[in-house]
Design a protein around this motif. Sequence first.
Motif, PDB file in Angstrom:
ATOM      1  N   SER A 179      14.183  19.664  45.603  1.00 40.33           N
ATOM      2  CA  SER A 179      13.642  20.025  46.912  1.00 40.33           C
ATOM      3  C   SER A 179      13.995  19.007  47.984  1.00 40.33           C
ATOM      4  O   SER A 179      13.844  19.271  49.173  1.00 40.33           O
ATOM      5  CB  SER A 179      12.124  20.177  46.827  1.00 40.33           C
ATOM      6  N   THR A 180      14.468  17.817  47.589  1.00 40.65           N
ATOM      7  CA  THR A 180      14.835  16.793  48.568  1.00 40.65           C
ATOM      8  C   THR A 180      16.089  17.205  49.324  1.00 40.65           C
ATOM      9  O   THR A 180      16.918  17.969  48.815  1.00 40.65           O
ATOM     10  CB  THR A 180      15.084  15.454  47.855  1.00 40.65           C
ATOM     11  N   SER A 181      16.220  16.694  50.537  1.00 40.61           N
ATOM     12  CA  SER A 181      17.373  17.044  51.362  1.00 40.61           C
ATOM     13  C   SER A 181      18.645  16.458  50.765  1.00 40.61           C
ATOM     14  O   SER A 181      18.652  15.340  50.246  1.00 40.61           O
ATOM     15  CB  SER A 181      17.173  16.521  52.790  1.00 40.61           C
ATOM     16  N   GLN A 230      25.566  19.201  51.622  1.00 40.94           N
ATOM     17  CA  GLN A 230      24.995  20.341  52.327  1.00 40.94           C
ATOM     18  C   GLN A 230      26.091  21.202  52.949  1.00 40.94           C
ATOM     19  O   GLN A 230      26.004  22.433  52.963  1.00 40.94           O
ATOM     20  CB  GLN A 230      24.030  19.868  53.418  1.00 40.94           C
TER      21      GLN A 230
END
Length: 491
Positions: free
Chosen positions: A65-67, A73
């Motif tokens: 769930s961490t960026s 990305q």
Amino acid sequence: MTMAASTAFSPHLRLSPSSSKRISRFGIGLRPRPIDGKCLIRASASLSDPFVLQVAEILEDSLPSTSAPAPLQTLRDASSESLLSTPWPSRKDEPFRFTDTSIIKSVNISPVSLPPPPPVVEKDEEMPILVIVDGHVASSLSDLSGLGLEYGVCIGMLSSLDLEKNEALAKRVSDYVAAFEVRDLFWSLNGVGAPDMLVVYVPEGFVVEKPLHLRYYSSSVVVSGDDKLPVSNPRVLVMVDNGGEIGVVEEFMAAGEGNGSYWSNSVTEFVVGEGAKVEHSYTQSQSLNAAHIKWTSVRQESASTYKLVEISSGGKLSRHNVHVKQLGPDTITELSTFHLCVSDQTQDLHSKIVLDHPRGVSRQLHKCIVAHSDGQAVFDGNVQVNRFAQQTDAGQLTRSLLLEPRATVNIKPNLQIIADDVKCSHGAAISDLEKDQLFYFRARGVDLETVREALIFSFAATVIQKLPYPFLRTRVEKGIKQLLESRIKKS
């Protein structure tokens, strides 16, 4: 607006409980996605393959769930966008005409979301090694000493790199990921599901004297009768600056004994700078009930050299996609491959070499042995010599040995030549052992079983001997001999 097509779920896939609580970029459950303060639904989802979107969402839900770091990305966003218009391949699609992917589609796909406990393994050579278990680095089993880290060589997972200190490297990774041209379904699924990216960087002019050994283990397996299929998505990016040199060994295997089921979906990308050199050794001895799909993408600048030696003997379904693009003159590409089928396996190699500049050299040798009546090998090798690739020297040769009456090989060697000043050739041969060869040995008192073993292994040895490292050659020779001996005794 209704989108009935996007709600047709496969009975073989189940979404995880968390998927109903989050907004998915794929819009499978008709959940709106906020964009710039507005609530929109991707219209393209109605034209997408529901099965592909479900797999993508399952992979997405398995991620931390961490960026993610910016380059990772970027990769996930590009992969997600690609999947919205990419169907699952069928036998009606030319690239998969002879490749059946039902081993993956007919079960519940279950991503390995957490780093598993490292397997008990022995380090059998004194050289740098990085162990990757189900797509996660096992630091306790890894040793990177001797690779020149103190001289600017960078090896590490993207999430653990100091991106502020390595800002230039992070930008180069992002730019490369965003500009990547060749993608297919499995490349994109890896991009969505990869928990991290291993980055290997060699600075300008530096020669890494010892090879980097990447050993991949699949430890999350299921036994026969289970309807789950664990999947891992290792991803590696190797960037070698101008004049740099490195050897990379990729070795894929199952952890432990037995023939469990799992899916390894791996991507390795090489960026080879001007005058740089990469020696790439790739072996896989996965479980005979596994699906093993791998992408290797290479971009070569002027006067660079890339050499690949591949030995593949495992997997019920094994497919290797190789794409090489020469981006400058005086560039050398060499691909040598040996595939072995000893059960109802499919060994598939799809390769493409694109030459766009003068005086490029490419050499490709493909060999396979099919030693089972239900086994098959597939080779689709394309060499594309474009208009400005004058004085190109390109050669391609494929040879297949079929040891059973119903054994199958489907080959498609092909050259596409637009330039007019070239030296190009290709050839193909398919046969069983020649009677004259057998007679020569038998006439000298050698028994038939020994003759067959010697001739069959010598057929494979021409590729195995190209492996540049003795420790790897010895292990591969032992494994291939064991597989061949067990099959020859059964026949």
